[in-house]
Design a protein around this motif. Structure first.
Motif, PDB file in Angstrom:
ATOM      1  N   MET A 261      38.048  32.851  37.122  1.00  0.00           N
ATOM      2  CA  MET A 261      37.664  32.996  38.559  1.00  0.00           C
ATOM      3  C   MET A 261      37.682  31.573  39.353  1.00  0.00           C
ATOM      4  SD  MET A 261      37.242  36.063  38.709  1.00  0.00           S
ATOM      5  CE  MET A 261      37.115  37.275  37.501  1.00  0.00           C
ATOM      6  N   LYS A 262      37.973  31.565  40.418  1.00  0.00           N
ATOM      7  CA  LYS A 262      38.059  30.283  40.990  1.00  0.00           C
ATOM      8  C   LYS A 262      36.675  30.043  42.040  1.00  0.00           C
ATOM      9  CE  LYS A 262      40.768  31.700  45.125  1.00  0.00           C
ATOM     10  NZ  LYS A 262      41.865  31.754  45.956  1.00  0.00           N
TER      11      LYS A 262
ATOM     12  N   ARG B 103      30.401  34.783  44.557  1.00  0.00           N
ATOM     13  CA  ARG B 103      29.207  34.822  45.464  1.00  0.00           C
ATOM     14  C   ARG B 103      28.423  35.719  44.937  1.00  0.00           C
ATOM     15  NH1 ARG B 103      34.625  34.397  47.153  1.00  0.00           N
ATOM     16  NH2 ARG B 103      35.040  33.296  49.151  1.00  0.00           N
TER      17      ARG B 103
ATOM     18  N   SER C 179      30.390  39.137  43.355  1.00  0.00           N
ATOM     19  CA  SER C 179      31.557  39.093  43.530  1.00  0.00           C
ATOM     20  C   SER C 179      32.341  37.888  43.216  1.00  0.00           C
ATOM     21  CB  SER C 179      31.975  39.354  45.058  1.00  0.00           C
ATOM     22  OG  SER C 179      31.501  38.410  45.866  1.00  0.00           O
ATOM     23  N   PHE C 180      33.455  38.240  42.785  1.00  0.00           N
ATOM     24  CA  PHE C 180      34.571  36.999  42.133  1.00  0.00           C
ATOM     25  C   PHE C 180      35.907  37.036  42.843  1.00  0.00           C
ATOM     26  CE2 PHE C 180      31.523  38.130  38.770  1.00  0.00           C
ATOM     27  CZ  PHE C 180      31.129  36.916  38.168  1.00  0.00           C
ATOM     28  N   SER C 181      36.524  35.896  42.963  1.00  0.00           N
ATOM     29  CA  SER C 181      37.718  35.505  43.416  1.00  0.00           C
ATOM     30  C   SER C 181      38.542  35.122  42.228  1.00  0.00           C
ATOM     31  CB  SER C 181      37.822  34.663  44.598  1.00  0.00           C
ATOM     32  OG  SER C 181      37.090  35.071  45.613  1.00  0.00           O
TER      33      SER C 181
ATOM     34  N   ALA D 208      32.253  27.341  43.242  1.00  0.00           N
ATOM     35  CA  ALA D 208      33.672  27.359  43.056  1.00  0.00           C
ATOM     36  C   ALA D 208      33.950  26.217  42.114  1.00  0.00           C
ATOM     37  CB  ALA D 208      34.424  27.596  44.534  1.00  0.00           C
TER      38      ALA D 208
ATOM     39  N   GLU E 166      47.273  34.962  40.170  1.00  0.00           N
ATOM     40  CA  GLU E 166      47.680  36.266  40.247  1.00  0.00           C
ATOM     41  C   GLU E 166      48.948  36.014  39.173  1.00  0.00           C
ATOM     42  OE1 GLU E 166      48.960  36.828  44.216  1.00  0.00           O
ATOM     43  OE2 GLU E 166      46.810  37.193  45.024  1.00  0.00           O
TER      44      GLU E 166
END
Length: 433
Positions: free
Chosen positions: A178-179, A182, A253-255, A199, A259
């Motif tokens: 995960m970069k 939140r 929540s994660f980003s 981050a 990909e």
């Protein structure tokens, strides 16, 4: 003197698990519950801690239709923070309206009534349970006769290491990394909200209404005055969640960092690079910029140019999740691996000998070398060496196989084609996810 009879509750507190699911069998007697991470001591990285992704695990014995009740959790000061109702039923369907397998019920626990009493395990999602600080919770069974203590659950605090360059590189080596993450906080009685971000790299431009975790104030105070809690733990520990995979909470929540297309492109870039027969330094720069190449080693720490005492330096060092420390030597893709007579080339023998010297120095000066890497003795279970060099092409298949499988003690050798093969496997796995 007659002793009071010990009251044994029909419900046992098993603990808390962070993943659980009911699996209905056919026939129903084959139904089961999958549980992961069952424990009575929970160690979150951050507070406030939203336990909504956790499950309370209970074992129930011989409940009758006339025995409704509830299990509650209270803080040490007697404040009730969670309650789950318990009732019995002759029939329980664990499938939803679409006929799919269902998760644990959210409003209460239904106990199946059988012809003979037996112990049965049940799960209750800890929905709505938010703890503002580390604490101990006491569990009680409430029924018509009063309340019976079931045990305690301890919510402590996990240590959160800082985001050093070697830890960031290790996180970036994980395809599922995960970069950014939140956390949404607020008051349920008024509109006061707080959105926090952490981050791998601090955003150059701050997003609207988002606060960088290290810039948090000391505490959150809502406008109505009913919600107040410290932000000290969140400010110092939030970055630790970036290196985890199994954190589940409604306020998180994660980003994703990668990909599938990005990983595929890195593989193509590596193929193009080694096709140009680059110098060793160019390859090292590529690997430094793309730590995902080392994902097959499962790094938790990934060091670039780590010192081995004062006179030696490896190209990379990797500490994996099992405590194996690997010193990595990078050679150019165009190096000769095997002579025409099948023997290892002089250049490869030199590279292997160099790694062997590192391992010898480690055994002789273990404490000093670990101190240079800021590693504790208990973190490292054993040490190995790895040489990455050359290509597969141009060699007899059987001779090349023998070269790779040759017993060199604690030293392994692999080619850049082996790396490409590992990437191909990773691409297939990412596509299947």
């Amino acid at each position: 003197m007659k002793k009071d009879k010990l009251v044994t509750p029909r419900i046992a507190l098993l603990g808390v698990c962070h993943r659980a699911r009911y699996e209905r069998g056919d026939p129903p007697v084959l139904s089961n519950i999958d549980v992961l991470g069952l424990r009575k001591v929970v160690l979150p990285y951050i507070y406030p801690f939203d336990a909504s992704g956790q499950y309370l695990a209970l074992a129930v014995y011989g409940i009758e239709l006339s025995d409704p009740g509830a299990v509650v959790l209270r803080s040490r000061d007697g404040n009730q923070v969670f309650r789950i109702g318990i009732s019995a039923s002759r029939e329980i369907d664990l499938t939803d309206s679409a006929g799919k397998k269902g998760d644990a019920p959210e409003s209460g626990i239904l106990i199946p009534v059988g012809d003979s009493p037996s112990w049965t395990m049940f799960l209750a999602p800890l929905n709505g349970l938010v703890l503002n600080e580390p604490q101990t919770l006491e569990a009680f069974l409430l029924d018509d006769e009063g309340e019976i203590p079931l045990g305690i659950l301890a919510f402590g605090l996990a240590g959160a290491p800082p985001l050093t360059p070697d830890r960031i590189a290790a996180i970036k080596s994980d395809p599922r990394a995960m970069k950014a993450l939140r956390v949404n906080l607020g008051c349920k009685y008024c509109d006061s909200k707080l959105k926090v971000i952490a981050a791998l790299e601090k955003p150059k431009e701050e997003e609207k209404d988002l606060v960088w975790y290290q810039d948090l104030p000391g505490a959150f105070h809502c406008s109505c005055g009913k919600t107040n809690f410290s932000l000290d733990i969140l400010r110092t520990n939030m970055q630790a969640l970036l290196g985890t995979r199994d954190v589940v909470a409604k306020n998180l929540s994660f980003s994703a960092l990668y990909e599938h297309r990005a990983i595929d492109q890195t593989s193509k870039d590596l193929l193009d690079l080694i096709g140009t027969k680059p110098r060793e330094e160019v390859v090292q720069q590529f690997l430094s910029k793309n730590p995902i190449v080392f994902h097959f080693l499962s790094p938790v720490r990934l060091f670039e140019k780590p010192p081995i005492l004062s006179k030696h330096q490896a190209d990379f060092a990797v500490l994996d999740s099992r405590g194996v420390l690997s010193f990595v030597e990078i050679e150019r893709p165009g190096i000769l691996l095997i002579r025409k007579d099948g023997a290892t080339s002089a250049e490869m023998e030199h590279a292997i000998s160099q790694v062997r010297d590192w391992l010898f120095l480690y055994e002789k000066h273990r404490g000093a070398i670990l101190e240079c890497l800021d590693l504790r003795d208990r973190e490292v279970t054993r040490v190995r060496g790895l040489v990455i060099a050359g290509r597969d092409e141009g060699y007899d298949t059987e001779i090349l196989r023998r070269f790779k499988w040759q017993d060199r003690g604690a030293i392994d050798c692999m080619t850049y084609d082996d790396l490409l093969g590992i990437f191909a496997t990773l691409n297939r796995e990412m596509k299947a996810m």
